[in-house]
Design a protein around this motif. Structure first.
Motif, PDB file in Angstrom:
ATOM      1  N   ASP A  61      76.534 134.918  14.508  1.00 55.24           N
ATOM      2  CA  ASP A  61      75.795 136.176  14.409  1.00 55.24           C
ATOM      3  C   ASP A  61      76.638 137.354  14.880  1.00 55.24           C
ATOM      4  N   THR A  62      77.418 137.166  15.939  1.00 51.80           N
ATOM      5  CA  THR A  62      78.294 138.238  16.420  1.00 51.80           C
ATOM      6  C   THR A  62      79.345 138.573  15.374  1.00 51.80           C
ATOM      7  N   MET A  63      79.904 137.572  14.728  1.00 54.36           N
ATOM      8  CA  MET A  63      80.935 137.812  13.717  1.00 54.36           C
ATOM      9  C   MET A  63      80.361 138.496  12.473  1.00 54.36           C
ATOM     10  N   THR A  64      79.183 138.098  12.034  1.00 51.54           N
ATOM     11  CA  THR A  64      78.640 138.651  10.787  1.00 51.54           C
ATOM     12  C   THR A  64      77.967 140.007  10.983  1.00 51.54           C
ATOM     13  N   GLU A  65      77.294 140.196  12.116  1.00 45.74           N
ATOM     14  CA  GLU A  65      76.551 141.434  12.328  1.00 45.74           C
ATOM     15  C   GLU A  65      77.332 142.472  13.120  1.00 45.74           C
ATOM     16  N   GLY A  66      78.396 142.069  13.805  1.00 44.58           N
ATOM     17  CA  GLY A  66      79.184 143.001  14.593  1.00 44.58           C
ATOM     18  C   GLY A  66      78.538 143.416  15.901  1.00 44.58           C
ATOM     19  N   GLU A  67      77.413 142.830  16.242  1.00 47.83           N
ATOM     20  CA  GLU A  67      76.730 143.093  17.504  1.00 47.83           C
ATOM     21  C   GLU A  67      76.913 141.906  18.424  1.00 47.83           C
ATOM     22  N   THR A  68      76.905 142.153  19.724  1.00 50.15           N
ATOM     23  CA  THR A  68      77.138 141.090  20.684  1.00 50.15           C
ATOM     24  C   THR A  68      75.859 140.307  20.956  1.00 50.15           C
ATOM     25  N   TYR A  69      75.929 139.043  20.685  1.00 51.89           N
ATOM     26  CA  TYR A  69      74.888 138.095  21.078  1.00 51.89           C
ATOM     27  C   TYR A  69      75.447 137.310  22.254  1.00 51.89           C
ATOM     28  N   SER A  70      74.594 136.886  23.161  1.00 50.34           N
ATOM     29  CA  SER A  70      75.086 136.160  24.326  1.00 50.34           C
ATOM     30  C   SER A  70      74.059 135.127  24.792  1.00 50.34           C
ATOM     31  N   VAL A  71      74.591 134.158  25.538  1.00 42.71           N
ATOM     32  CA  VAL A  71      73.762 133.129  26.163  1.00 42.71           C
ATOM     33  C   VAL A  71      73.965 133.248  27.669  1.00 42.71           C
ATOM     34  N   PHE A  72      72.864 133.395  28.413  1.00 41.05           N
ATOM     35  CA  PHE A  72      72.908 133.417  29.863  1.00 41.05           C
ATOM     36  C   PHE A  72      72.413 132.079  30.377  1.00 41.05           C
ATOM     37  N   LEU A  73      73.232 131.414  31.174  1.00 32.08           N
ATOM     38  CA  LEU A  73      72.859 130.126  31.757  1.00 32.08           C
ATOM     39  C   LEU A  73      72.177 130.389  33.093  1.00 32.08           C
ATOM     40  N   LYS A  74      70.916 130.062  33.182  1.00 27.63           N
ATOM     41  CA  LYS A  74      70.126 130.270  34.398  1.00 27.63           C
ATOM     42  C   LYS A  74      69.934 128.939  35.108  1.00 27.63           C
ATOM     43  N   LYS A  75      69.189 128.973  36.214  1.00 17.57           N
ATOM     44  CA  LYS A  75      68.990 127.779  37.031  1.00 17.57           C
ATOM     45  C   LYS A  75      68.224 126.684  36.295  1.00 17.57           C
ATOM     46  N   ASP A  76      67.145 127.060  35.606  1.00 14.64           N
ATOM     47  CA  ASP A  76      66.306 126.049  34.964  1.00 14.64           C
ATOM     48  C   ASP A  76      66.134 126.257  33.459  1.00 14.64           C
ATOM     49  N   HIS A  77      66.869 127.235  32.890  1.00 18.56           N
ATOM     50  CA  HIS A  77      66.788 127.493  31.455  1.00 18.56           C
ATOM     51  C   HIS A  77      67.984 128.346  31.041  1.00 18.56           C
ATOM     52  N   TYR A  78      68.167 128.482  29.734  1.00 16.33           N
ATOM     53  CA  TYR A  78      69.145 129.454  29.262  1.00 16.33           C
ATOM     54  C   TYR A  78      68.453 130.432  28.334  1.00 16.33           C
ATOM     55  N   GLU A  79      69.012 131.646  28.272  1.00 16.07           N
ATOM     56  CA  GLU A  79      68.414 132.719  27.502  1.00 16.07           C
ATOM     57  C   GLU A  79      69.402 133.232  26.463  1.00 16.07           C
ATOM     58  N   ILE A  80      68.891 133.549  25.285  1.00 18.25           N
ATOM     59  CA  ILE A  80      69.714 134.111  24.218  1.00 18.25           C
ATOM     60  C   ILE A  80      69.331 135.579  24.074  1.00 18.25           C
ATOM     61  N   TYR A  81      70.351 136.442  24.134  1.00 19.01           N
ATOM     62  CA  TYR A  81      70.137 137.892  24.106  1.00 19.01           C
ATOM     63  C   TYR A  81      70.894 138.552  22.965  1.00 19.01           C
ATOM     64  N   ASN A  82      70.341 139.660  22.514  1.00 14.64           N
ATOM     65  CA  ASN A  82      71.014 140.645  21.676  1.00 14.64           C
ATOM     66  C   ASN A  82      70.317 141.962  21.971  1.00 14.64           C
ATOM     67  N   HIS A  83      70.729 142.642  23.019  1.00  9.97           N
ATOM     68  CA  HIS A  83      70.091 143.866  23.511  1.00  9.97           C
ATOM     69  C   HIS A  83      68.678 143.608  24.013  1.00  9.97           C
ATOM     70  N   ARG A  84      68.143 142.472  23.725  1.00  5.20           N
ATOM     71  CA  ARG A  84      66.815 142.077  24.191  1.00  5.20           C
ATOM     72  C   ARG A  84      66.767 140.553  24.208  1.00  5.20           C
ATOM     73  N   LEU A  85      65.814 140.020  24.893  1.00  2.00           N
ATOM     74  CA  LEU A  85      65.643 138.572  24.956  1.00  2.00           C
ATOM     75  C   LEU A  85      65.141 138.054  23.618  1.00  2.00           C
ATOM     76  N   ILE A  86      65.885 137.117  23.040  1.00  2.00           N
ATOM     77  CA  ILE A  86      65.478 136.512  21.779  1.00  2.00           C
ATOM     78  C   ILE A  86      64.692 135.226  22.035  1.00  2.00           C
ATOM     79  N   ARG A  87      65.236 134.395  22.934  1.00  2.00           N
ATOM     80  CA  ARG A  87      64.587 133.099  23.176  1.00  2.00           C
ATOM     81  C   ARG A  87      65.002 132.542  24.523  1.00  2.00           C
ATOM     82  N   GLU A  88      64.096 131.835  25.179  1.00  2.00           N
ATOM     83  CA  GLU A  88      64.379 131.072  26.391  1.00  2.00           C
ATOM     84  C   GLU A  88      64.239 129.591  26.057  1.00  2.00           C
ATOM     85  N   VAL A  89      65.196 128.801  26.531  1.00  2.00           N
ATOM     86  CA  VAL A  89      65.143 127.359  26.298  1.00  2.00           C
ATOM     87  C   VAL A  89      65.207 126.660  27.653  1.00  2.00           C
ATOM     88  N   PRO A  90      64.146 125.964  28.057  1.00  2.00           N
ATOM     89  CA  PRO A  90      64.163 125.288  29.362  1.00  2.00           C
ATOM     90  C   PRO A  90      65.032 124.032  29.320  1.00  2.00           C
TER      91      PRO A  90
END
Length: 145
Positions: A61-90
């Motif tokens: 998605d970062t390569m095709t759209e030119g916007e930064t997508y990221s994954v934050f690894l948290k204590k009990d879940h990870y979050e996918i962001y693109n200027h806003r929270l897209i999804r949380e995965v426990p």
């Protein structure tokens, strides 16, 4: 009037029933622990595949759209962001991820190269995995330790 027909007994004896029940009990006591360990391994594999897919997806998605997508690894879940929270995965119960880098964020540049190289350790109740993001590379790998 007397019935002279022979008496037919088409049932099972108590001993035969007890033998069949004991055989079934032994078979079930063997298969239930095997099925729970197979289920646990399947659950681990499924979560790791989902994590890999999510990371490859943010890279794409970062390569095709030119916007930064990221994954934050948290204590009990990870979050996918693109200027806003897209999804949380426990994480599955009993799992945690250790980060030994300055950040717990995974993101890529528009050319698909990792912008946050490092090593993450995924701990499960039974296994341990090492996820490595080499500097300057577009791919990462996960190995069992």
């Amino acid at each position: 009037m007397k019935n002279d027909a022979p008496l037919h007994r088409n049932g099972f004896t108590l001993v035969e029933m007890l033998m069949v029940l004991s055989i079934w009990t032994v078979l079930l006591s063997i298969t239930i622990p095997l099925s729970t360990s197979i289920y646990r391994e399947y659950k681990e594999d499924l979560f790791l595949k989902q994590l890999k897919t999510d990371i490859l997806s943010i890279q794409q998605d970062t390569m095709t759209e030119g916007e930064t997508y990221s994954v934050f690894l948290k204590k009990d879940h990870y979050e996918i962001y693109n200027h806003r929270l897209i999804r949380e995965v426990p994480y599955p119960k009993g799992w945690w991820i250790e980060t030994f880098t300055s950040t717990n964020k995974i993101y890529f540049d528009v050319n698909g190269r990792i912008r946050s190289p490092g090593t993450f350790y995924i701990r499960t109740p039974t296994k341990s995995y090492k996820m490595v993001f080499p500097f300057g590379k577009g791919r990462f790998y996960v190995t069992e330790r």
